[in-house]
Every structure is written in structure tokens, then in C-alpha cells.
Scaffold this motif. Structure first.
Motif, PDB file in Angstrom:
ATOM      1  N   SER A  80       9.684  12.815  14.720  1.00  0.00           N
ATOM      2  CA  SER A  80       9.851  13.369  13.365  1.00  0.00           C
ATOM      3  C   SER A  80       8.922  14.427  12.968  1.00  0.00           C
ATOM      4  O   SER A  80       7.927  14.613  13.761  1.00  0.00           O
ATOM      5  N   ILE A  81       9.414  15.226  11.943  1.00  0.00           N
ATOM      6  CA  ILE A  81       8.680  16.194  11.281  1.00  0.00           C
ATOM      7  C   ILE A  81       7.122  15.973  10.917  1.00  0.00           C
ATOM      8  O   ILE A  81       6.272  16.401  10.965  1.00  0.00           O
ATOM      9  N   GLY A  82       7.097  14.726  10.334  1.00  0.00           N
ATOM     10  CA  GLY A  82       5.791  14.307   9.849  1.00  0.00           C
ATOM     11  C   GLY A  82       4.918  13.860  10.807  1.00  0.00           C
ATOM     12  O   GLY A  82       3.790  14.341  10.900  1.00  0.00           O
ATOM     13  N   LEU A  83       5.435  13.277  11.930  1.00  0.00           N
ATOM     14  CA  LEU A  83       4.512  13.078  13.167  1.00  0.00           C
ATOM     15  C   LEU A  83       4.176  14.437  13.561  1.00  0.00           C
ATOM     16  O   LEU A  83       2.734  14.438  14.287  1.00  0.00           O
TER      17      LEU A  83
ATOM     18  N   ARG B 113      21.036   5.704  -7.633  1.00  0.00           N
ATOM     19  CA  ARG B 113      19.894   4.927  -8.035  1.00  0.00           C
ATOM     20  C   ARG B 113      18.797   5.017  -6.982  1.00  0.00           C
ATOM     21  O   ARG B 113      17.632   4.127  -7.166  1.00  0.00           O
ATOM     22  N   ASP B 114      18.915   5.620  -5.861  1.00  0.00           N
ATOM     23  CA  ASP B 114      17.876   5.612  -4.978  1.00  0.00           C
ATOM     24  C   ASP B 114      16.855   6.873  -5.091  1.00  0.00           C
ATOM     25  O   ASP B 114      17.334   7.998  -5.623  1.00  0.00           O
ATOM     26  N   PHE B 115      15.707   6.693  -4.487  1.00  0.00           N
ATOM     27  CA  PHE B 115      14.738   7.826  -4.425  1.00  0.00           C
ATOM     28  C   PHE B 115      14.560   8.154  -3.155  1.00  0.00           C
ATOM     29  O   PHE B 115      14.180   7.357  -2.039  1.00  0.00           O
ATOM     30  N   VAL B 116      15.078   9.402  -2.706  1.00  0.00           N
ATOM     31  CA  VAL B 116      15.189  10.058  -1.339  1.00  0.00           C
ATOM     32  C   VAL B 116      14.014  10.816  -1.092  1.00  0.00           C
ATOM     33  O   VAL B 116      13.719  11.844  -1.649  1.00  0.00           O
ATOM     34  N   LEU B 117      13.237  10.527   0.069  1.00  0.00           N
ATOM     35  CA  LEU B 117      11.916  11.316   0.426  1.00  0.00           C
ATOM     36  C   LEU B 117      12.460  12.285   1.459  1.00  0.00           C
ATOM     37  O   LEU B 117      13.443  12.033   2.068  1.00  0.00           O
ATOM     38  N   GLY B 118      11.875  13.366   1.463  1.00  0.00           N
ATOM     39  CA  GLY B 118      12.016  14.402   2.298  1.00  0.00           C
ATOM     40  C   GLY B 118      11.597  13.987   3.881  1.00  0.00           C
ATOM     41  O   GLY B 118      10.693  13.072   3.767  1.00  0.00           O
ATOM     42  N   GLY B 119      11.985  14.554   4.667  1.00  0.00           N
ATOM     43  CA  GLY B 119      11.649  14.049   6.148  1.00  0.00           C
ATOM     44  C   GLY B 119      10.203  14.072   6.618  1.00  0.00           C
ATOM     45  O   GLY B 119       9.534  13.156   6.837  1.00  0.00           O
ATOM     46  N   ALA B 120       9.487  15.267   6.040  1.00  0.00           N
ATOM     47  CA  ALA B 120       8.096  15.299   6.351  1.00  0.00           C
ATOM     48  C   ALA B 120       7.479  14.211   5.758  1.00  0.00           C
ATOM     49  O   ALA B 120       6.422  13.534   5.988  1.00  0.00           O
ATOM     50  N   THR B 121       7.448  14.159   4.212  1.00  0.00           N
ATOM     51  CA  THR B 121       6.922  13.098   3.301  1.00  0.00           C
ATOM     52  C   THR B 121       7.239  11.721   4.020  1.00  0.00           C
ATOM     53  O   THR B 121       6.250  10.951   3.913  1.00  0.00           O
ATOM     54  N   ASP B 122       8.450  11.297   4.166  1.00  0.00           N
ATOM     55  CA  ASP B 122       8.800   9.808   4.775  1.00  0.00           C
ATOM     56  C   ASP B 122       7.996   9.616   5.875  1.00  0.00           C
ATOM     57  O   ASP B 122       7.602   8.738   6.084  1.00  0.00           O
ATOM     58  N   GLY B 123       7.920  10.732   6.546  1.00  0.00           N
ATOM     59  CA  GLY B 123       7.182  10.545   7.955  1.00  0.00           C
ATOM     60  C   GLY B 123       5.735  10.124   7.803  1.00  0.00           C
ATOM     61  O   GLY B 123       5.090   9.422   8.602  1.00  0.00           O
ATOM     62  N   VAL B 124       5.086  10.902   7.004  1.00  0.00           N
ATOM     63  CA  VAL B 124       3.594  10.776   6.743  1.00  0.00           C
ATOM     64  C   VAL B 124       3.448   9.343   6.225  1.00  0.00           C
ATOM     65  O   VAL B 124       2.377   8.966   6.383  1.00  0.00           O
TER      66      VAL B 124
ATOM     67  N   THR C 297       0.807  -1.171   0.006  1.00  0.00           N
ATOM     68  CA  THR C 297      -0.058  -0.121  -0.033  1.00  0.00           C
ATOM     69  C   THR C 297       0.836   1.221   0.097  1.00  0.00           C
ATOM     70  O   THR C 297       0.363   2.257  -0.715  1.00  0.00           O
ATOM     71  N   ARG C 298       2.091   1.360   0.742  1.00  0.00           N
ATOM     72  CA  ARG C 298       2.976   2.318   0.557  1.00  0.00           C
ATOM     73  C   ARG C 298       3.543   2.343  -0.701  1.00  0.00           C
ATOM     74  O   ARG C 298       3.967   3.517  -1.251  1.00  0.00           O
ATOM     75  N   ILE C 299       3.988   1.220  -1.356  1.00  0.00           N
ATOM     76  CA  ILE C 299       4.601   1.353  -2.489  1.00  0.00           C
ATOM     77  C   ILE C 299       4.006   1.811  -3.706  1.00  0.00           C
ATOM     78  O   ILE C 299       4.364   2.756  -4.373  1.00  0.00           O
ATOM     79  N   VAL C 300       2.563   1.756  -3.608  1.00  0.00           N
ATOM     80  CA  VAL C 300       1.548   1.815  -4.549  1.00  0.00           C
ATOM     81  C   VAL C 300       1.418   3.732  -4.365  1.00  0.00           C
ATOM     82  O   VAL C 300       1.373   4.407  -5.131  1.00  0.00           O
ATOM     83  N   ALA C 301       1.284   3.946  -2.913  1.00  0.00           N
ATOM     84  CA  ALA C 301       0.978   5.456  -2.848  1.00  0.00           C
ATOM     85  C   ALA C 301       2.379   6.187  -3.277  1.00  0.00           C
ATOM     86  O   ALA C 301       2.054   7.148  -4.004  1.00  0.00           O
ATOM     87  N   GLU C 302       3.439   5.712  -2.960  1.00  0.00           N
ATOM     88  CA  GLU C 302       4.711   6.369  -3.388  1.00  0.00           C
ATOM     89  C   GLU C 302       4.757   6.494  -5.028  1.00  0.00           C
ATOM     90  O   GLU C 302       4.903   7.576  -5.634  1.00  0.00           O
ATOM     91  N   ALA C 303       4.346   5.491  -5.767  1.00  0.00           N
ATOM     92  CA  ALA C 303       4.273   5.396  -7.151  1.00  0.00           C
ATOM     93  C   ALA C 303       3.487   6.393  -7.922  1.00  0.00           C
ATOM     94  O   ALA C 303       3.848   7.120  -8.718  1.00  0.00           O
TER      95      ALA C 303
ATOM     96  N   LEU D 184      -5.225  16.716   5.902  1.00  0.00           N
ATOM     97  CA  LEU D 184      -4.235  17.366   5.896  1.00  0.00           C
ATOM     98  C   LEU D 184      -3.641  17.257   4.463  1.00  0.00           C
ATOM     99  O   LEU D 184      -3.580  16.469   3.643  1.00  0.00           O
ATOM    100  N   VAL D 185      -3.385  18.763   3.989  1.00  0.00           N
ATOM    101  CA  VAL D 185      -2.987  19.035   2.776  1.00  0.00           C
ATOM    102  C   VAL D 185      -1.546  19.176   2.774  1.00  0.00           C
ATOM    103  O   VAL D 185      -0.971  20.152   3.433  1.00  0.00           O
ATOM    104  N   MET D 186      -0.624  18.564   2.026  1.00  0.00           N
ATOM    105  CA  MET D 186       0.900  18.757   2.143  1.00  0.00           C
ATOM    106  C   MET D 186       1.579  18.530   0.664  1.00  0.00           C
ATOM    107  O   MET D 186       1.010  17.658  -0.259  1.00  0.00           O
ATOM    108  N   GLY D 187       2.693  18.896   0.425  1.00  0.00           N
ATOM    109  CA  GLY D 187       3.634  18.739  -0.690  1.00  0.00           C
ATOM    110  C   GLY D 187       4.273  17.652  -0.642  1.00  0.00           C
ATOM    111  O   GLY D 187       4.544  17.161   0.806  1.00  0.00           O
ATOM    112  N   GLY D 188       4.417  16.676  -1.560  1.00  0.00           N
ATOM    113  CA  GLY D 188       5.439  15.600  -1.277  1.00  0.00           C
ATOM    114  C   GLY D 188       6.741  15.873  -2.022  1.00  0.00           C
ATOM    115  O   GLY D 188       6.847  16.101  -3.088  1.00  0.00           O
ATOM    116  N   PHE D 189       7.689  15.793  -1.148  1.00  0.00           N
ATOM    117  CA  PHE D 189       9.091  16.006  -1.737  1.00  0.00           C
ATOM    118  C   PHE D 189      10.076  14.699  -1.798  1.00  0.00           C
ATOM    119  O   PHE D 189       9.789  13.924  -0.649  1.00  0.00           O
TER     120      PHE D 189
END
Length: 294
Positions: free
Chosen positions: A243-246, A271-282, A145-151, A260-265
Motif C-alpha cells: 500500500s502507498i501508506g505502508l 453516505r460514506d466517508f472515503v479515505l485516500g489510499g495513503a491516509t487509509d494505509g497510515v 482509537t482509530r475512530i477517534v483519530a478520524e473524527a 512523519l508529516v502528511m496531509g489527510g485526504f
């Protein structure tokens, strides 16, 4: 890719050029989407007079050559069983969506898309590009469910609303915007406009202490929203959680947010996709419905 189409229009008459188009991807393998996300999608589409497009994703598993399959435990039958299970689940999910939409008088289109198992998440993102908004679920013990959300969030170019497990969709009376002045936050505000302008109250939330926030602050955004007819105000909170997301989510809940409305960073690093702290936390653990846009 093989596509099966079926369209079922409900009794509600709408102007097509004014009707929002919502997308609901339905997983069938290795885990099946829940009945709750179908119910939430139908309910949410009903509140906003949207046309819901449910897409059941069935899997095609590459068959192993006989020379290799003879060394394994009846691989052809295992593959056949998985594909049949995926098709049966798709039929069940589409039937549930059809029945719920008919009862709620929500316009529904349903289709089944067959795709290779490794491309399942990318297919969800590709399908989402045709619509105004994707509706997704999050279940902590179902990693897909998280993998689909990120995709979908980072690959579709469209906003998505994530409903955590056990969360029931409802009208958005109080909407909270997580504002840090970034491009991603600005994009999320724009994508959330239909909900911002229908909400009874909007709070622009700035969490300080995690990183420097550029001027102008959330107060300026609130002023702009007020000038466009929105009942908006700004609020600031200190970063105090693990965490900032929490921290953002807990503050939003304390404010009584329905969403909650927020930007996904996120950005690629080698080769890795790195998420921002708030995005990863949420995305690690959403505590309330979240509209996220990249």
C-alpha cells in the motif's frame, strides 16, 4: 452536555500569547485511554513548552423505558454500572495526568466532559477545535482509537499527532514530510511549521509510481524551506509495498524519521466517508508518530 472544569498550573512561567495549546482527549468507555498516551502527551508538551489540556470524556447512556427494560437482563443496573465505570476511569486518568504534569513541570488544564455514547467521537473533534494540536493514540486491537483519530483529523479543522502503541515521545530531530503537491499536503506543512523550524533536519519525501505527481516537485518545497532557515533536502522513492501508506512509512523509517508529516485526504461519497489510499494505509497501522492534517 455537562462540563466539569479543573485547572492546575505548573511552576513554569510562560508568555501566554506565545504558548502552544495541545489537546489530549481521554477515552473512558468502552475502553480506557492508556497511561502511555498521557505520558507521551506530557513529554511532548514539555519538549515544546506547550500548555496541555486533558479532557476526559465520560458517557451518558440513554435509559430504556421500563416496558422494554423488563424484557432485558437488568438493563438499568447495567447502564448504571457502565456510567460509574466511565466516571471512575475519568478520575483515574485525570489524576495520572495531573501527577505526571507536576513531575515534568508542564502546564496542565484538566476537565471532564459528559456526552452521549453515540456522540463520543464527535465530542472529541468538537473539543479539539479550540487548540493548536491534538495528541492521539493508536492501538490496533482497540478500534475506537482509530475512530477517534478520524473524527478529530477530519472534524476538528486542527492537526493531530498520532502515537502508535509502544511508541515513546521524544524530541523531533529528523522530520519527514510526505509531499505529493496536494492541498492537504500543503496544509500539513503549514500546520507542522513549529516542528519543522525546530527540527535539526527535514526531508521532503515524494513517493512515485502510485499516481502522477504534479510539478513543482518536493525539491522546490525543500528549496523554499532552506530559504527560510530550515536544514531541508528532498528525496524520492518508488512505490514498492502493498500500500502507498505502508510505502511512505517504511521509507520514512529507513530515512531515520522521528515523525512523519502528511496531509489527510478524505471526501464524502453519498453516505460514506472515503479515505485516500495513503491516509487509509497510515490510519490502518501507523508505524511511527504521524502528524496528519486535513
Amino acid at each position: 452536555m455537562e462540563i466539569d472544569d479543573c485547572n492546575r498550573g505548573g511552576p513554569r512561567e510562560m508568555e501566554q500569547d506565545m504558548t502552544a495549546q495541545y489537546f489530549l482527549p481521554l477515552a473512558t468507555y468502552p475502553d480506557s485511554s492508556s497511561g502511555l498516551i498521557i505520558s507521551n502527551a506530557v513529554t511532548f508538551a514539555g519538549y515544546y513548552s506547550a500548555h496541555l489540556h486533558a479532557c476526559a470524556l465520560t458517557v451518558a447512556i440513554p435509559h430504556i423505558p421500563n416496558a422494554w427494560s423488563s424484557l432485558l437482563l437488568d438493563t438499568p443496573k447495567m447502564i448504571e454500572h457502565a456510567e460509574i465505570l466511565s466516571r471512575d476511569r475519568a478520575a483515574t486518568l485525570v489524576s495520572a495526568a495531573t501527577n505526571l504534569a507536576a513531575s515534568a513541570e508542564v502546564e496542565l488544564s484538566c476537565r471532564t466532559v459528559k456526552t452521549a455514547l453515540p456522540l463520543l467521537h464527535d465530542t472529541a473533534a468538537t473539543e479539539a477545535r479550540f487548540f493548536d494540536l491534538a495528541i492521539l493514540e493508536f492501538i490496533a486491537d482497540v478500534p475506537d482509537t482509530r475512530i477517534v483519530a478520524e473524527a478529530v483529523i477530519f472534524g476538528s479543522g486542527r492537526p493531530a499527532i498520532i502515537f502508535p502503541k509502544k511508541t515513546l515521545a521524544g524530541p523531533i530531530d529528523h522530520l519527514v514530510i510526505a509531499w505529493d503537491g496536494s492541498r492537504a499536503a500543503a496544509r500539513a506543512v503549514n500546520d507542522a511549521n513549529p516542528f519543522i523550524h525546530k527540527a535539526k533536519r527535514v526531508s521532503v519525501l515524494s513517493v512515485t509510481g502510485e499516481k502522477p505527481l504534479p510539478e513543482p516537485s518536493g525539491a522546490h518545497l525543500a528549496e523554499i524551506l532552506v530559504s527560510s532557515g530550515v536544514n531541508a533536502s528532498s528525496t524520492a522513492a518508488r512505490f514498492t509495498s502493498s500500500s502507498i501508506g505502508l510505502s511512505i512509512q517504511q521509507t520514512a523509517l529507513e530515512l531515520g524519521a522521528d515523525i512523519l508529516v502528511m496531509g489527510g485526504f478524505g471526501h464524502s461519497r453519498l453516505r460514506d466517508f472515503v479515505l485516500g489510499g495513503a491516509t487509509d494505509g497510515v490510519l490502518h497501522e501507523p508505524l511511527l508518530p504521524v502528524l496528519m492534517s486535513h
